[in-house]
Design an enzyme around this catalytic site. Structure first.
Site, PDB file in Angstrom:
ATOM      1  N   ASP A   2      -4.818  -7.250   5.446  1.00  0.00           N
ATOM      2  CA  ASP A   2      -3.880  -7.831   4.477  1.00  0.00           C
ATOM      3  C   ASP A   2      -4.489  -9.021   3.732  1.00  0.00           C
ATOM      4  O   ASP A   2      -4.278  -9.182   2.536  1.00  0.00           O
ATOM      5  CB  ASP A   2      -2.604  -8.300   5.194  1.00  0.00           C
ATOM      6  N   HIS A  14       1.644   4.557  -2.692  1.00  0.00           N
ATOM      7  CA  HIS A  14       1.704   6.025  -2.521  1.00  0.00           C
ATOM      8  C   HIS A  14       3.028   6.581  -3.046  1.00  0.00           C
ATOM      9  O   HIS A  14       3.063   7.633  -3.681  1.00  0.00           O
ATOM     10  CB  HIS A  14       1.586   6.395  -1.035  1.00  0.00           C
ATOM     11  N   HIS A  48       0.835  -1.210   0.000  1.00  0.00           N
ATOM     12  CA  HIS A  48       0.000   0.000   0.000  1.00  0.00           C
ATOM     13  C   HIS A  48       0.873   1.265   0.000  1.00  0.00           C
ATOM     14  O   HIS A  48       0.683   2.173  -0.817  1.00  0.00           O
ATOM     15  CB  HIS A  48      -0.901  -0.063   1.240  1.00  0.00           C
ATOM     16  N   GLU A  49       1.856   1.312   0.909  1.00  0.00           N
ATOM     17  CA  GLU A  49       2.678   2.530   1.032  1.00  0.00           C
ATOM     18  C   GLU A  49       3.573   2.736  -0.195  1.00  0.00           C
ATOM     19  O   GLU A  49       3.780   3.878  -0.616  1.00  0.00           O
ATOM     20  CB  GLU A  49       3.513   2.493   2.314  1.00  0.00           C
ATOM     21  N   VAL A  68      -8.161   7.799 -10.886  1.00  0.00           N
ATOM     22  CA  VAL A  68      -7.990   6.522 -11.590  1.00  0.00           C
ATOM     23  C   VAL A  68      -9.371   6.082 -12.051  1.00  0.00           C
ATOM     24  O   VAL A  68     -10.283   5.957 -11.241  1.00  0.00           O
ATOM     25  CB  VAL A  68      -7.366   5.453 -10.661  1.00  0.00           C
TER      26      VAL A  68
HETATM   27 ZN   LIG Z   1      -2.457   5.058   2.518  1.00  0.00          ZN
END
Ligand SMILES: [Zn+2]
Length: 295
Positions: A269, A210, A206-207, A230
């Site tokens: 997760d 970013h 996830h990070e 998006v």
């Molecule tokens: Zn985030």
């Protein structure tokens, strides 16, 4: 899934990337300009029908900076290896659980054609009990360690984070001295100190999203007005937590509803398995322009 009945706070995903981003945008006007330029480059590629399936496979050289106060926080090389492996599986869409993507979205599952190679681990003992999204972990003078060659290497910091924060990342085009991704040691990798429900390495997935310019799929507004820029992630109202049951309908996005299986939602997760073609277009644009030093 039964809700936890304990008096403690429910374990739910919490990411500090947007809070960190807003602070940096105020401090560095050039960051805003760089972000606008990247957004323009991304729109142009989208209009040109850029084919993400044709892009070369890129190996992202990765440095892991372990910053620990306790022996437990000084995670093992073996645990670090599990994170690198999980990142590569998710960014090559070779994760075994992709088969769980609901049928309507199977055709949208995309391979970012990025793989991750660990090139260095640093270990720094600190007197700081826990960090937050203020970048103190990225400076020696505040108990952390500076990134190593961040223009050419992805830097991951692993440390204790306070307030239930699982991680945060710096978007492309920001200050070099703080560039990279910070992950809570309890949400890093798939073994050792990684704790259920954040023990499949998806906080880093996830990070790093970013870091390559992906936004949260709900657009970071408390209603239907926000967008992640998006087109193939449905508009949705807010984050989904835990392991939702398909479909979750908000913002008139039926019949399929929110794409809570996307890595850029807040699901557990074990409940997120995919990124989309247009997310990959966005990430590859960031990689090949603002972050081209990584290539
Ligand atoms: Zn985030």
């Amino acid at each position: 899934m039964a809700k936890k009945k304990s008096a403690g706070p429910e374990l739910r995903r919490s990411c500090g990337a947007m809070a960190a981003h807003m602070m940096l945008l105020e401090q560095y006007p050039s960051f805003r300009a760089n972000q606008m330029r990247l957004e323009g480059a991304t729109s142009k590629r989208r209009e040109e029908k850029f084919d993400a399936k044709e892009v070369p496979i890129v190996t992202i050289r990765t440095i892991v900076n372990v910053v620990y106060k306790t022996a437990e926080q000084n995670i093992s090389d073996a645990q670090i290896a599990t994170q690198i492996k999980a990142l590569t599986a998710d960014y090559r869409a070779s994760n075994a659980d992709r088969s769980k993507v609901p049928a309507p979205w199977k055709g949208l599952v995309a391979d970012a054609r990025m793989q991750f190679e660990l090139v260095k681990v640093t270990r720094t003992q600190t007197s700081v009990a826990s960090f937050t999204h203020d970048d103190k972990v990225k400076k020696a003078s505040t108990g952390g360690i500076a990134p190593i060659t961040p223009k050419t290497h992805l830097n991951l910091w692993v440390c204790a984070l306070s307030g239930g924060l699982l991680g945060y990342a710096q978007f492309p085009g920001g200050p070099v001295a703080t560039d990279g991704v910070v992950i809570n040691y309890q949400a890093f990798g798939t073994t050792g100190t990684a704790k259920v429900p954040f023990n499949k390495g998806r906080t880093a997935t996830h990070e790093v999203g970013h870091y390559f310019n992906l936004r949260h799929i709900w657009g970071d507004t408390p209603d239907c007005s926000g967008s992640d820029n998006v087109a193939d992630t449905p508009n949705c109202a807010g984050p989904n937590f835990g392991a939702p049951k398909f479909p979750v309908i908000t913002c008139g996005n039926g019949p399929n509803g929110d794409m809570f299986v996307n890595y850029m939602d807040y699901s557990d997760d074990a409940a997120m398995f995919m990124m989309t073609t247009q997310q990959v277009v966005r990430m590859r644009t960031a990689l090949e322009t603002t972050r081209k030093g990584l290539m």
